[in-house]
Write a protein that holds these residues in place. Structure first.
Motif, PDB file in Angstrom:
ATOM      1  N   PHE A 253      52.976  47.150  39.741  1.00 56.53           N
ATOM      2  CA  PHE A 253      52.476  48.480  39.425  1.00 56.53           C
ATOM      3  C   PHE A 253      51.066  48.328  38.855  1.00 56.53           C
ATOM      4  O   PHE A 253      50.882  47.769  37.774  1.00 56.53           O
ATOM      5  N   ILE A 254      50.069  48.781  39.609  1.00 57.07           N
ATOM      6  CA  ILE A 254      48.674  48.678  39.182  1.00 57.07           C
ATOM      7  C   ILE A 254      48.295  49.956  38.444  1.00 57.07           C
ATOM      8  O   ILE A 254      48.444  51.065  38.973  1.00 57.07           O
ATOM      9  N   ILE A 255      47.794  49.797  37.224  1.00 57.47           N
ATOM     10  CA  ILE A 255      47.430  50.955  36.411  1.00 57.47           C
ATOM     11  C   ILE A 255      45.993  50.798  35.917  1.00 57.47           C
ATOM     12  O   ILE A 255      45.446  49.698  35.890  1.00 57.47           O
ATOM     13  N   GLY A 256      45.404  51.919  35.542  1.00 58.81           N
ATOM     14  CA  GLY A 256      44.033  51.900  35.034  1.00 58.81           C
ATOM     15  C   GLY A 256      42.994  51.739  36.124  1.00 58.81           C
ATOM     16  O   GLY A 256      41.859  51.331  35.849  1.00 58.81           O
ATOM     17  N   ALA A 257      43.345  52.080  37.384  1.00 52.90           N
ATOM     18  CA  ALA A 257      42.413  51.873  38.497  1.00 52.90           C
ATOM     19  C   ALA A 257      41.275  52.881  38.447  1.00 52.90           C
ATOM     20  O   ALA A 257      41.514  54.085  38.399  1.00 52.90           O
ATOM     21  N   PRO A 258      40.016  52.409  38.452  1.00 50.06           N
ATOM     22  CA  PRO A 258      38.871  53.320  38.504  1.00 50.06           C
ATOM     23  C   PRO A 258      38.721  53.900  39.904  1.00 50.06           C
ATOM     24  O   PRO A 258      39.399  53.483  40.842  1.00 50.06           O
ATOM     25  N   ALA A 259      37.806  54.849  40.060  1.00 48.02           N
ATOM     26  CA  ALA A 259      37.636  55.524  41.347  1.00 48.02           C
ATOM     27  C   ALA A 259      37.258  54.552  42.458  1.00 48.02           C
ATOM     28  O   ALA A 259      37.666  54.727  43.603  1.00 48.02           O
ATOM     29  N   PHE A 260      36.472  53.496  42.118  1.00 52.87           N
ATOM     30  CA  PHE A 260      36.027  52.577  43.165  1.00 52.87           C
ATOM     31  C   PHE A 260      37.107  51.585  43.583  1.00 52.87           C
ATOM     32  O   PHE A 260      36.878  50.731  44.443  1.00 52.87           O
ATOM     33  N   PHE A 261      38.312  51.692  43.010  1.00 53.21           N
ATOM     34  CA  PHE A 261      39.337  50.699  43.307  1.00 53.21           C
ATOM     35  C   PHE A 261      39.763  50.737  44.768  1.00 53.21           C
ATOM     36  O   PHE A 261      40.270  49.750  45.290  1.00 53.21           O
ATOM     37  N   THR A 262      39.565  51.870  45.450  1.00 52.90           N
ATOM     38  CA  THR A 262      39.894  51.893  46.874  1.00 52.90           C
ATOM     39  C   THR A 262      39.075  50.862  47.644  1.00 52.90           C
ATOM     40  O   THR A 262      39.546  50.265  48.601  1.00 52.90           O
ATOM     41  N   THR A 263      37.826  50.648  47.211  1.00 51.89           N
ATOM     42  CA  THR A 263      36.995  49.611  47.831  1.00 51.89           C
ATOM     43  C   THR A 263      37.561  48.226  47.525  1.00 51.89           C
ATOM     44  O   THR A 263      37.686  47.371  48.407  1.00 51.89           O
ATOM     45  N   VAL A 264      37.904  48.005  46.264  1.00 49.50           N
ATOM     46  CA  VAL A 264      38.469  46.715  45.858  1.00 49.50           C
ATOM     47  C   VAL A 264      39.783  46.460  46.592  1.00 49.50           C
ATOM     48  O   VAL A 264      40.056  45.341  47.041  1.00 49.50           O
ATOM     49  N   TRP A 265      40.604  47.505  46.706  1.00 54.66           N
ATOM     50  CA  TRP A 265      41.895  47.345  47.380  1.00 54.66           C
ATOM     51  C   TRP A 265      41.704  46.905  48.825  1.00 54.66           C
ATOM     52  O   TRP A 265      42.491  46.125  49.364  1.00 54.66           O
ATOM     53  N   GLY A 266      40.630  47.361  49.462  1.00 51.71           N
ATOM     54  CA  GLY A 266      40.339  46.925  50.817  1.00 51.71           C
ATOM     55  C   GLY A 266      40.139  45.427  50.912  1.00 51.71           C
ATOM     56  O   GLY A 266      40.511  44.800  51.915  1.00 51.71           O
ATOM     57  N   TRP A 267      39.564  44.828  49.862  1.00 50.07           N
ATOM     58  CA  TRP A 267      39.423  43.360  49.845  1.00 50.07           C
ATOM     59  C   TRP A 267      40.764  42.702  49.568  1.00 50.07           C
ATOM     60  O   TRP A 267      41.201  41.796  50.260  1.00 50.07           O
ATOM     61  N   ILE A 268      41.397  43.177  48.493  1.00 50.23           N
ATOM     62  CA  ILE A 268      42.561  42.478  47.942  1.00 50.23           C
ATOM     63  C   ILE A 268      43.717  42.427  48.934  1.00 50.23           C
ATOM     64  O   ILE A 268      44.377  41.391  49.067  1.00 50.23           O
ATOM     65  N   LYS A 269      43.988  43.531  49.606  1.00 46.92           N
ATOM     66  CA  LYS A 269      45.192  43.545  50.429  1.00 46.92           C
ATOM     67  C   LYS A 269      45.101  42.583  51.605  1.00 46.92           C
ATOM     68  O   LYS A 269      46.125  42.215  52.190  1.00 46.92           O
ATOM     69  N   ARG A 270      43.894  42.127  51.956  1.00 40.89           N
ATOM     70  CA  ARG A 270      43.764  41.140  53.019  1.00 40.89           C
ATOM     71  C   ARG A 270      44.206  39.751  52.563  1.00 40.89           C
ATOM     72  O   ARG A 270      44.429  38.866  53.391  1.00 40.89           O
ATOM     73  N   TRP A 271      44.318  39.554  51.247  1.00 46.46           N
ATOM     74  CA  TRP A 271      44.744  38.256  50.742  1.00 46.46           C
ATOM     75  C   TRP A 271      46.257  38.091  50.815  1.00 46.46           C
ATOM     76  O   TRP A 271      46.769  36.984  50.654  1.00 46.46           O
TER      77      TRP A 271
END
Length: 462
Positions: A253-271
């Motif tokens: 459960f990821i909490i405290g995500a800032p608005a730009f986290f959608t960009t970060v999530w695009g990187w992370i989920k590829r790992w």
């Protein structure tokens, strides 16, 4: 083979028992309830899964990777994790299991966990997910990870320190040493926290062992540049964990995500593989407490997230009252100590004893901390060395230890002399601004669902 029915009392706080119907389905929880524990776990296998599991053990034995015993070389829970991770394809599961066994031997992971310097272990624990000492409503241990503590400066200092000798394990040139300490923490999960939670019967499926973890990941306070700077470190850690500790994750459960986290999530989920991605839920501020409370009792949610548990980052676990009720403490202990610990069965098999291992000032620990009654007997609880190896003092003149230390020193010199790998340049300020531009400023728009995580092929499940 299904596990034996527990003979211990299953009575306990009613709040510990949870069924699918008792979990409220919020937008992020919906779809998570039909996947995972206890389906595909011991005691909850279909006839086809039972047959495949039996064939898998026969296959491993034929390949010389498993000895059925008694005692068996590996517990059923470990073997089943690999089979679930590879979607019940025996050949794929055997390949991953074989790779993991070779990896463990190459980095001497059992030696490392038994002899690691306690302070070195604690340095790692303070940077990675930490057990709160509590369980979710299904009895699975709850971990907390605050990403902001894993800043680039701290990681660089940690990796430099991690290249030095900190255990009797001889560093392996192929694997390196930067991330080896991290896997001592995974050993703590599989050899301490999960076996302990398995013996606590105040849960819905007390005869099914616990082999998973529930994770709260707090990403608040981390900038976009900060994520980028941590990219290589986090990717390497996640890839190794997924490969060698499959099916130890139930939910993140990821909490405290800032608005730009959608960009970060695009990187992370590829790992991660698709199965792992499907277990990750990004929660808006309004969703945090309702969603966590769907899985975790309010008494076991840290106060900073709306619960009642006194637990802050870097503290030792705030132990579940049920643990304190069952534990018989010894040798002056009233809490689990810092450093590596694990469980071993008593000679009569009726209790498990917790041993504190690792070294302090290069002197090996072998302290009996406490014991608990056995509710679920299942043979070996983890990889263990022979008695002669685990009782040897660390670097105290022992010939084997001295040889290992000398080899480690040589490897350390080679590591320090090796050229540094080029580091990808962080994004420029303009690139950061462009990435953020157009993203929603409302946290509740950063929700990730499982709709985009269809599973293809036979992924390795974390």
């Amino acid at each position: 083979m299904a596990p034996p029915t527990s003979t211990a009392s299953t009575a306990g706080p009613a709040t510990r028992t949870v069924s699918k119907s008792s979990i409220k389905s919020t937008g992020n929880v919906k779809g998570a309830l039909d996947y995972g524990y206890p389906h595909g776990h011991l005691g909850h296998l279909t006839p086809e899964e039972e047959a495949t599991f039996a064939a898998f053990k026969t296959d491993l034995a034929s390949a010389g990777l498993y000895k059925p015993g008694p005692p068996a070389s590996h517990p059923d829970t470990v073997l089943l994790r690999f089979l679930r991770a590879r979607r019940w394809v025996i050949a794929d599961a055997r390949a991953q299991f074989k790779d993991t066994e070779e990896w463990r031997q190459n980095i001497q992971l059992d030696v490392l966990y038994d002899s690691i310097d306690v302070e070195a272990y604690e340095q790692s624990r303070r940077l990675y997910p930490q057990w709160t000492g509590r369980r979710d409503k299904r009895g699975i241990p709850v971990y907390l990870f605050e990403i902001r503590h894993l800043d680039p400066k701290t990681v660089t200092a940690y990796e430099k320190a991690a290249s030095s000798t900190f255990s009797r394990a001889v560093p392996n040139a192929k694997t390196g040493t930067k991330l080896v300490r991290l896997f001592a923490l995974y050993e703590n999960l599989t050899r301490f926290a999960q076996p302990l939670c398995t013996q606590l019967t105040d849960r819905e499926h007390p005869s099914t062992p616990i082999t998973l973890s529930t994770n709260i990941v707090d990403v608040s306070g981390v900038s976009l540049r900060g994520y980028w700077n941590l990219k290589n470190h986090m990717q390497a850690a996640s890839e190794l964990a997924t490969a060698h500790y499959p099916e130890t994750l139930d939910r993140i459960f990821i909490i405290g995500a800032p608005a730009f986290f959608t960009t970060v999530w695009g990187w992370i989920k590829r790992w991660f593989d698709p199965v792992t991605v499907s277990k990750i839920f990004v929660l808006s501020h309004a969703e945090v407490l309702p969603t966590l409370n769907s899985f975790i009792h309010i008494d076991d949610i840290p106060k900073q997230y709306g619960g009642k548990l006194d637990f802050n980052w870097c503290q030792m676990p705030n132990l579940d009252p049920k643990i304190r009720e069952l534990a018989t403490w010894e040798n002056g202990y009233t809490e689990f100590p810092e450093g590596p610990v694990y469980w071993v069965p008593t000679d009569d098999g009726k209790r498990l004893e917790c041993l504190a291992r690792g070294s302090v000032n290069k002197v090996q620990r072998n302290d009996k901390v406490c014991s608990i009654p056995v509710a679920y007997p299942e043979g070996p609880l983890g990889h263990q060395e022979d008695d002669a190896a685990v009782t040897a003092p660390v670097l105290n003149g022992n010939t084997a230890a001295a040889a290992a230390a000398a080899a480690a020193a040589d490897d350390e010199d080679e590591f320090q002399d090796a050229p540094e790998e080029p580091i990808a340049s962080p994004p420029t300020d303009d690139a950061v601004a462009k990435a953020v531009e157009g993203l929603s400023l409302q946290d509740n728009k950063t929700t990730v669902t499982t709709a985009e995580t269809a599973v293809n092929g036979n992924p390795v499940g974390a």
